[in-house]
Design an enzyme around this catalytic site. Structure first.
Site, short mmCIF file in Angstrom:
data_model
loop_
_atom_site.label_atom_id
_atom_site.label_comp_id
_atom_site.label_asym_id
_atom_site.label_seq_id
_atom_site.Cartn_x
_atom_site.Cartn_y
_atom_site.Cartn_z
N LYS A 68 0.86 -1.19 0.00
CA LYS A 68 0.00 0.00 0.00
C LYS A 68 0.89 1.24 0.00
CE LYS A 68 -1.37 2.47 3.17
NZ LYS A 68 -2.52 2.50 4.05
N ARG A 112 -9.93 2.14 6.72
CA ARG A 112 -9.35 1.19 7.68
C ARG A 112 -8.81 1.89 8.92
NH1 ARG A 112 -4.00 2.78 8.53
NH2 ARG A 112 -2.55 1.91 7.01
N GLN A 140 -10.38 12.44 8.49
CA GLN A 140 -10.31 11.40 9.50
C GLN A 140 -11.10 11.81 10.75
OE1 GLN A 140 -9.96 7.80 10.53
NE2 GLN A 140 -9.05 8.38 8.59
N GLY A 223 -3.47 10.77 14.84
CA GLY A 223 -2.90 11.71 13.90
C GLY A 223 -1.42 11.48 13.67
N ASP A 225 1.65 9.72 12.81
CA ASP A 225 2.09 8.50 12.14
C ASP A 225 3.51 8.64 11.60
OD1 ASP A 225 1.55 10.31 10.21
OD2 ASP A 225 0.31 9.00 8.97
N LYS A 229 5.50 13.86 14.16
CA LYS A 229 4.18 14.30 14.61
C LYS A 229 3.93 13.90 16.06
CE LYS A 229 2.17 13.81 9.97
NZ LYS A 229 1.24 12.94 9.23
#
Lengths: 319, 319
Positions: A68, A112, A140, A223, A225, A229
């Site tokens: 992905k 997902r 999101q 948030g 990832d 962050k």
């Protein structure tokens, strides 16, 4: 022959699907060691700012493996383009041949990710939720609220954002979905009214502080990832009764847990993996006044499971 | 809108292209630090045996970034399927959006790998080559010989393989391309007659030994692209006057150089990067009697350069 599936068809297949059980099963298999998930591939761009993640892996003895690629370029909306994009590739585990290209434009990643938030809340949120707190106003932040509808009857949202315009847009969109929405530009107002909080921002500095968190609160932080962050004060993780990672190995490197490990407010043996709770090896929330935190960085097994579900929806194709 | 380009169209575009200059430029940019190439993504499968590599990166301040996925499943031919497969994806570096899918089925990987062999030989092979030695009889063993035609007038091939049938097939194919081919099942016969040797096998044990190598020999080792594969005795690298890597960082982890570093027959500061020779910062072969080894593991910058060339051949498309 490779099948190429476009977004409209993917959305059509997903319309009446509940990915919850499949993604729970994926997390359970992952924590049981039955899924091979190599380290996340990552590229960061500076001008304009963006990042690309490559997540890939396979369930042992399964038919397929999945790669992905998903990107977030945060200035795209200035040019009338979506921030998020991407695609999923499904290959045969028997031959390596490419079977299906899902040109989902980031849609399945959004789905997902939202489903994982619901799963975290299922095992960790307090029984009674008076109001759901949402940090962020993006896609999101919306999907998370929508996903929680099947888990709790609560339809009160308290939404934090930096921009009045974004907050109003959020309110309009979610009120149409049956929520009652109050907006705020003070994070403290979320913490003081909500015991189920979802943070879904690209923040690089902590938004919530440890003092703001009341007993009985569950926070799903999704948030963060990348290694840069951060949405939570690392002291929150020190104060939490349960700190749950979607993937311990990924959370060592990225997300809130990595920050707390680096700050010394958390030790690695205190972290529980979501799949272990699903597997029943470890308990989730056991008392109403516990503080729980789930740190979701996004694991390839979610992509594998949703890709397989979409392919199953397309019908079989022999190689 | 994403363009999807199939193999036939890709082959058509490549027909009259010489990728040599572009790929040299790519290696030069890479060694000058102008290319971002994260660590190779890798999955290995046991039953049936196969591996998948994900190579990706970008040239700074360029328009695009590229993700390449390539697999080798060595039992596929038993089922009438090709061993190698894959695709390249070209994304905008400005928006992250997917621009072009090159469904090359591994073809562009084969081509850029063969071109890298020619580039290594250009800077490292002795001036006069009486016979070219090839270890292996697969697609890359063929392409390597064909690629060398533009570099040397030599048309004598000595080919080593394990199977008589494969050797005969190789002879037939390459004789049709104007070579004179002798076949052998003794590696020593290659080393004793050839001063330009290309090894292109999936071997996991050394084929050539240090005693076999005569002064004035250049070896391009390109079969070994995983931590397990190995074609050369590590003592050969100790004996070599020049050891050249396509990527020092990759060769630390995989390929012949990783084996020699682990065996202690080579130190890291003895390794030269191919792009540094192309850049003119370091000299390639300086004397006829030197022994030189190039270890090619395959670098994403090759994929970037060939993908860009194919996209240029397709013509421009605005986002």
């Amino acid at each position: 022959m490779t099948r190429i599936i476009h977004l409209a068809q993917i959305k059509d297949i997903c319309k009446n699907m509940d990915f919850g059980p499949l993604i729970e099963e994926g997390f359970a298999a992952y924590s049981a060691g039955r899924v091979v998930v190599p380290p996340v591939g990552e590229m960061s761009f500076a001008a304009p700012p963006g990042d690309t993640h490559i997540k890939y892996g396979y369930i042992r003895h399964d038919d397929c493996f999945v790669v992905k690629i998903a990107s977030g370029f945060y200035e795209n909306p200035l040019h009338g383009l979506p921030s998020n994009s991407g695609l999923l590739l499904v290959f045969s585990q028997k031959t390596g041949l490419l079977q299906t290209i899902l040109l989902d434009e980031g849609y399945l990643t959004d789905v997902r990710t939202a489903v994982a938030g619901r799963i975290a809340a299922k095992y960790l949120a307090p029984q009674k939720v008076k109001a759901i707190g949402i940090l962020g106003t993006g896609i999101q932040a919306r999907l998370q609220a929508l996903e929680l509808r099947s888990l709790t009857p609560c339809r009160e949202l308290v939404v934090w954002g930096r921009s009045k315009k974004s907050l109003e847009d959020y309110r309009t969109a979610l009120e149409q979905e049956g929520f009652s929405v109050s907006t705020t530009r003070e994070v403290a107002a979320v913490a003081s009214t909500c015991t189920l909080i979802v943070s879904a921002t690209p923040s690089t500095t902590p938004l919530l502080t440890a003092e703001q968190i009341r007993p009985g609160t569950h926070i799903t932080a999704m948030g963060s990832d990348t290694p840069l962050k951060q949405e939570l004060d690392p002291a929150i993780l020190a104060r939490a009764d349960l700190v749950v990672a979607d993937s311990i190995s990924q959370c060592r490197e990225r997300g809130e847990i990595s920050k707390a490990l680096a700050a010394g407010t958390l030790q690695e043996d205190e972290i529980i993996e979501l799949g272990e709770i699903i597997n029943g090896r470890v308990q989730g929330r056991t008392a109403d006044d516990q503080i729980t935190v789930a740190d979701l960085t996004g694991v390839a097994v979610q992509d594998i499971q949703i890709a397989k579900a979409v392919c199953a929806g397309l019908g079989e194709e022999k190689e």
